[in-house]
Design an enzyme around this catalytic site. Structure first.
Site, PDB file in Angstrom:
ATOM      1  CG  HIS A 449      -2.014  -0.016   0.878  1.00 15.88           C
ATOM      2  ND1 HIS A 449      -2.593   1.352  -0.370  1.00 15.88           N
ATOM      3  CD2 HIS A 449      -3.646  -0.252   1.351  1.00 15.88           C
ATOM      4  CE1 HIS A 449      -3.615   2.087  -0.343  1.00 15.88           C
ATOM      5  NE2 HIS A 449      -4.378   0.542   0.806  1.00 15.88           N
ATOM      6  NE  ARG A 450       5.817  -0.003   2.114  1.00 16.88           N
ATOM      7  CZ  ARG A 450       7.035  -0.718   2.221  1.00 16.88           C
ATOM      8  NH1 ARG A 450       8.527  -0.043   3.265  1.00 16.88           N
ATOM      9  NH2 ARG A 450       7.855  -1.670   2.126  1.00 16.88           N
TER      10      ARG A 450
END
Length: 478
Positions: A449-450
């Site tokens: 998700h980064r």
């Protein structure tokens, strides 16, 4: 007599240690150059370590099950100082680099220390090219006329006697040549080399085998130290009488977490610890894709790309449209690369491994199919190099072969995403407002998700799903 200490060679890709699985020689045995002397297990695979020296084994530095560090003594060999090596053999002793194709040895580069009489220093290592390649066949040497067979046999006998008299091993550099001779049961001391200083080339082995089929086959030698051995099963140590303090049950065995299993465990733990992952999934109507491949198979037969290869082609097209899925976190930055090394998850006797196809974005579905089959074979034979298993940028995992529909997969650290494909099964599906039986599978995308948000991940997953549902339309743009 001179003494040579053979240090555990550089195993490549930052590997600094290996577990000694077993010795292939014993103290007092006579070894030849390039003869496998030990079997070691690195963090990636089990490999045979060949000796760069010829002579008598004086000391074995280690016991089975012991972890050895790279650069520390592995074997001590004594040899007759009166033996003089040719310049080519001296260079061969000073430095060698294994060719990948056709070789079970996956050492990146190794050599002796400055003790070699030639005085040559070890040259810098070259980058290994671990992609499985088919060796380019050399032009075959024409078979000798019947009248020359007798003379050839005398030449081979004289050559063998000279080899034994000097104490030097047959001069062979290419592992392909060694493998061809070994598979045919041909002893290389019976082969006359046509290369510089008697270097044995592939054509020399082929010529010797051709002569053998005419009635002059060389004596075959079976070395009991190199008999086949199954190293895939974990070595367990019995602990009779010991009780598990937590459950109170008797302990049957205790299996050390070493080698490949230890590496997999560490990578999975690091992935879960460092990567804030998220998962999205979708059910896909794969009826059109299955039908298209069935039609192609009628025309192309065995040359038809597999369903996995076709899905891999769609995946690569999706990565071109959503490049964020092909990145990774490097320190405090998102690192993007040009192109895709597509990892293919392969289940082997020694655990799950992910070899990758370099520059897969440039390949057609047929080329991808060939590479997937080749990589799977290399991994299951235990011949995968560390580089082959660590250079991927995105992973495709076909867990449908295990008969499951979906999986919340763990990202192959340090990549940013992994796409899973479930089994294709008949399910009820609504088509144009009516219920029908269709070929349905589930796609699951786990992503970091980064590097992106759900919109990008969902867009990529939907693109691949649409391509599977309408393969004809998708292939127009590929």
């Amino acid at each position: 007599m001179s003494e040579h200490i053979f240090l555990l060679p550089d195993l490549g890709e930052g590997l600094t240690e290996a577990e000694l699985v077993r010795w292939l020689v014993d103290t007092g045995d006579t070894v030849a150059i390039d003869q496998p002397v030990a079997e070691v297990e690195t963090a990636k695979s089990v490999v045979e370590v060949p000796s760069p020296f010829a002579g008598t084994v004086a000391v074995l530095h280690g016991q089975s099950g012991q972890t050895l560090e790279v650069g520390k003594p592995l074997l001590t060999v004594t040899s007759d100082t009166s033996t003089t090596a040719t310049p080519t053999q001296a260079a061969h002793l000073a430095y060698r680099e294994e060719e990948k194709a056709g070789s079970g040895n996956v050492l990146i580069g190794y050599g002796t220390s400055g003790e070699v009489s030639s005085g040559r220093k070890r040259q810098p290592k070259r980058a290994a090219v671990p992609t499985p390649e088919k060796p380019t066949p050399e032009k075959p040497v024409p078979a000798q006329p019947n009248a020359a067979i007798s003379q050839a046999g005398e030449d081979h006998a004289m050559h063998s006697e000279q080899t034994r008299a000097t104490g030097l091993a047959p001069l062979v550099i290419s592992p392909i040549v060694r493998k061809i001779a070994r598979d045919a049961g041909l002893h290389l001391s019976e082969v006359i080399g046509s290369g510089p200083d008697g270097l044995i080339l592939r054509r020399d082995v082929e010529a010797a085998l051709s002569g053998a089929s005419a009635g002059n086959k060389a004596d075959q030698r079976v070395d009991s130290n190199t008999e086949a051995r199954d190293t895939s099963a974990p070595q367990t140590a019995g602990v009779p009488g010991e009780t598990d303090t937590r459950s109170g049950l008797p302990i049957v065995s205790r299996t050390p977490l070493t080698g490949v299993r230890k590496t997999i465990a560490n990578a999975m733990s690091r992935s879960r610890t460092e990567i804030p992952e998220a998962t999205v999934w979708v059910d896909v109507d794969a009826t059109a894709l299955v039908t298209m491949r069935a039609d192609l198979k009628k025309k192309l037969g065995d040359d038809t790309p597999s369903l996995l290869a076709l899905i891999a082609r769609f995946t690569l097209a999706g990565l071109a449209k959503f490049p964020e899925m092909n990145t990774r976190i490097d320190s405090d930055a998102i690192l993007a690369v040009e192109g895709v090394n597509l990892g293919i998850a392969v289940n082997s006797d020694r655990g799950l491994m992910v070899p990758s196809i370099p520059a897969a974005h440039l390949m057609s579905a047929r080329e991808l199919d060939t590479e997937i089959k080749a990589l799977s074979a290399v991994v299951r034979q235990g011949n995968a190099t560390p580089a082959l298993l660590t250079r991927g940028t995105f992973t495709l995992n076909n867990y449908g072969v295990f008969g499951v529909d979906g999986s919340a997969a763990i990202i192959n650290y340090p990549e940013a995403a992994i796409l899973g494909v479930g089994r294709i099964v008949d399910k009820p599906w609504v088509v144009d407002g009516e219920l029908a039986v269709r070929k349905v599978c589930e796609l699951t995308l786990t992503f970091d998700h980064r590097v992106c948000d759900g919109g990008v991940a969902g867009g990529f997953l939907r693109y691949v799903a649409d391509a599977i549902e309408s393969p004809g339309s998708a292939l127009i743009d590929l």
